[in-house]
Design a protein around this motif. Structure first.
Motif: not given
Lengths: 335, 443
Positions: B393-414
């Motif tokens: 319940a305490d949010g997943s903000n940190g994870l969200e950013n990490r995941l977005k970065n990984l998707i950007g890095e590996h799939l070159q997508l936003e």
């Protein structure tokens, strides 16, 4: 003189006829005595001399599912100490009974062979023969399915389909997947369609929805159930609804027992060289259609590694004399 | 001798160590035999060959064979519907001895296969090597999860017999409601080897957690697991292996129409079983053959001349043949199948499947195995939209950013990420949700 001679012949024939049964019985008791489960049951018997089936019924105490559960709980042995071979069984099926702890059926090649023979005779009685297609809507773990073909079960070799040169198809008998049953019927057109009893209503519903006229696709439907069966009234109601004959097949898995309703006499047929079936006379009798019905006791002749000596089943029935033209020597049961 | 130092038994042939040239020669010979059988005995193919002007007798090279038109499942379904019978002569019901019929399930519809005894022996004997790679040995006890109805069960029974393995079978089928039965079998009968479907294993682990039992306790006797039915990422496999306490997890893939591909102990991909199937990867738009390393639709030809015959069958799976060879020394090429092609999502001109995103999600240790779905719009959009089940319940903000970065890095997508408390019941196990359905659920 002629009469005396004939009578003597009759006596000889009768003795010869009974001999294999006595031999089987003795062998089974010997095997049973090896297993701790039966050793304990036989212990109170003073002299384990059993010369005939009458004495067998009198002396050998029946056993119940509850006893197997107790034995498994106490001993921790998955087979409730019934398995009497040194080496582990080749196959072990978890049984359908909703017990806690769960029970298992251990099988070796001989037991598989005898069990498959029972299914083959059921199929044969239903008229299945070379070239027929058979559909089974039941779990792969049900003997109705796993004994159907050597391709389904390791170490089986020859299932009912191979014995009768039929071709089976099976799908897990999950009631909410009955549209697959309808699909099988429409596309495969099996001569006989085996269906788990809990799938019958959903199947009828699906068949209605698909406007399926069963008689266009199958010859008969066989409803299978473990230690239970449709009542005659339910059976005839469903027959009218579907427009095809419905036969009942009785499974008593813990005893490796199978019996099927004969299309001719509408009684369940079973075979004396495979099973010894008795009625428990002393209690729980009820009268149905004017006949006394009481729990059935099953002894299995062919499963020597995991003997079944007088299993007290939860199914009530009454034994009828042989004499059906479709199996003149078959033992018959009304349920 | 296999590369992992264990000697293969005499009943496993050495075809997987043949030279590439020898394998190619063997496959071509088998293809010619299949074509001959089809042109002589199978009216379905006789008609197709005639319509396309293909002459099986004039096949001298693989180039000639590639002129055979491919076909899809929908064509089989149409054929069945028009004939009203399952046996429209894609199979020879006489050859191969007694048979069973098998029903394919699947997202694309149901078809039926004719599997005679000879098919069982050939496919079973070939598949046996995979079970050997996975550590199944004579005298062991194996849990068999899919008896009878599933096509895998048919060769599996042969393997069990041939290896002399004892077999234990739980009541029911691989539906979550039967997971308790599977757990009882694991604890009561203590199998050494388990062959199972990955979604069922997840259901089993969930049930163990619900009972507050450590999965490793239930799997104590199990040495190795063979899983089929869904792809695993390397991270999710590691996590599962640690959680279950088993020494090895192997993954297999295949279909009843002919494809078998299995992992060896090096886990670099799935070795295509070249003795039973010929695999091609085609560009779904042009039909051109794609080289190793490029994704396309998986087209297979069964090389077993018994039962239902599939010649250049487009499975509509998205896969690729992996470049390079396996360290194990086997010559059989490696492949991956990522998903059904129907699960492709077009994003910024790229074709993305849930497996691509799963690789990124699983790269974050806290998120390994977490349920998520891709939300697919009617038309391609410039960013990837994801719905992920909330971790806490305490949010997943940190994870969200990490995941977005990984998707950007590996799939070159936003990526645009939405967190849901729980994915609705009807979407459990569904990895692609249509945008309109997602919106409707939030109205």
């Amino acid at each position: 003189m002629g009469f005396g001679h004939n009578l003597r012949d009759f006596r000889i024939v009768r003795r010869n006829f009974l001999k294999p049964e006595i031999r089987r019985m003795k062998r089974l008791i010997q095997r049973g005595a090896v297993s701790p489960f039966y050793r304990r049951k036989f212990k109170p018997i003073k002299k384990l001399r059993v010369p005939d089936l009458e004495t067998f019924s009198r002396k050998i105490p029946p056993f119940t599912l509850e006893e197997l559960v107790e034995e498994k709980t106490a001993s921790g042995d998955p087979y409730s100490l019934r398995w009497c071979e040194k080496k582990s069984p080749l196959l072990a099926f978890q049984l359908e009974y909703d017990t806690e702890p769960r029970l298992y059926l251990p099988l070796d090649r001989l037991a598989l062979k005898g069990y498959a023979e029972a299914l083959t005779r059921c199929w044969s009685l239903l008229g299945l023969a070379r070239g027929d297609r058979v559909a089974i809507f039941d779990y792969g773990t049900s003997p109705v399915t796993y004994l159907a073909s050597g391709s389904y079960t390791p170490y089986l070799g020859r299932g009912a389909a191979e014995a009768l040169a039929c071709t089976p198809i099976c799908n897990d008998g999950v009631s909410n997947m009955s549209q697959r049953a309808v699909e099988i019927l429409k596309t495969i057109r099996p001569r006989i369609f085996f269906l788990r009893s809990d799938c019958l209503q959903p199947f009828i519903h699906q068949a209605d929805a698909a406007a399926l006229r069963c008689s266009d696709y199958i010859g008969a439907l066989v409803v299978t159930e473990s230690e239970g069966a449709l009542s005659r009234m339910e059976q005839s109601t469903f027959e009218k609804k579907l427009g095809v004959p419905i036969y009942r097949m009785l499974r008593i898995d813990v005893a490796m027992f199978l019996a099927v309703e004969c299309p001719h006499c509408r009684l369940l047929h079973t075979w004396r060289d495979l099973y010894f079936v008795e009625n428990r006379q002393d209690a729980d009798e009820e009268i149905v259609d004017g006949a006394v019905r009481s729990p059935l006791l099953i002894t299995n002749w062919f499963a020597l590694s995991c003997p079944t000596l007088r299993y007290l089943s939860q199914i009530r029935g009454s034994l009828k004399a042989p004499g059906c033209p479709h199996g003149p020597h078959d033992q018959r049961i009304a349920i | 001798m296999s590369s992992d130092g264990r000697r293969s038994p005499r009943f496993i042939d050495g075809k997987d160590f043949w030279s590439e040239a020898r394998v190619a020669k063997f496959q071509f010979r088998k293809i010619k035999a299949i074509l001959r059988h089809a042109s002589l005995n199978l009216p379905f193919y006789q008609r197709r060959f005639k319509e396309s002007g293909f002459d099986p007798a004039a096949v001298h090279t693989l180039h000639d064979f590639w002129r055979v038109p491919t076909f899809k499942k929908v064509e089989i379904i149409q054929e069945v519907r028009s004939k009203g019978y399952f046996d429209f002569a894609m199979e020879d019901a006489v050859r191969g001895g007694p048979a069973v019929l098998c029903m394919t399930s699947g997202t694309l519809g149901t078809t039926f296969l004719h599997l005679p005894r000879k098919w069982r022996s050939i496919r079973g004997d070939s598949l046996l090597r995979a079970y050997w790679w996975c550590g199944l040995r004579p005298g062991m006890r194996m849990l068999m999860a899919a008896p009878a109805w599933h096509s895998l069960a048919v060769p599996e029974t042969r393997i069990i017999e041939k290896l002399g393995v004892a077999c234990v079978i739980p009541w029911g089928t691989f539906l979550p409601r039967f997971s308790g039965n599977f757990i009882s079998v694991l604890t009561d009968l203590k199998p050494d080897f388990v062959s199972m479907f990955l979604p069922m294993l997840h259901a089993l682990v969930a049930e163990l957690r619900r009972r507050h039992v450590a999965p490793a306790t239930a799997f104590r006797s199990v040495k190795s697991l063979l899983l089929v039915g869904a792809p695993m990422t390397p991270r999710s496999r590691e996590k599962l292996r640690d959680e279950l306490g088993v020494s090895e997890i192997f993954e297999g893939l295949g279909n009843p129409e002919g494809l078998t591909a299995m992992e060896c102990s090096f886990h670099c991909g799935h070795h295509i079983f070249m003795d039973g199937c010929y695999v091609e990867i085609l560009d779904p738009k042009t039909g051109a053959r794609l080289p190793p390393g490029q994704r396309g639709t998986v087209v297979i030809t069964s090389l077993i001349p018994y039962g239902s015959i599939y010649i250049r069958y487009d499975t509509e799976d998205l896969g690729e043949i992996l470049p390079g060879s396996c360290a194990c020394g086997r010559s059989w090429p490696l492949m991956e199948v990522y998903d059904r092609r129907t699960n492709i999502v077009q994003v910024a001109g790229k074709e993305i499947v849930p497996y691509d995103v799963r690789l990124c999600v699983d790269a974050i240790p806290e998120m390994v195995g977490i349920p998520f779905a891709l939300v697919r719009a009617a038309e391609s959009r410039p960013y990837l939209k994801l719905v992920i089940q909330k971790l806490s319940a305490d949010g997943s903000n940190g994870l969200e950013n990490r995941l977005k970065n990984l998707i950007g890095e590996h799939l070159q997508l936003e990526a645009q990420i939405e967190w849901a408390l729980e994915l609705p019941e009807r979407w459990k196990g569904v990895t692609v949700i249509e945008e309109k359905d997602w919106r409707a659920a939030h109205v």
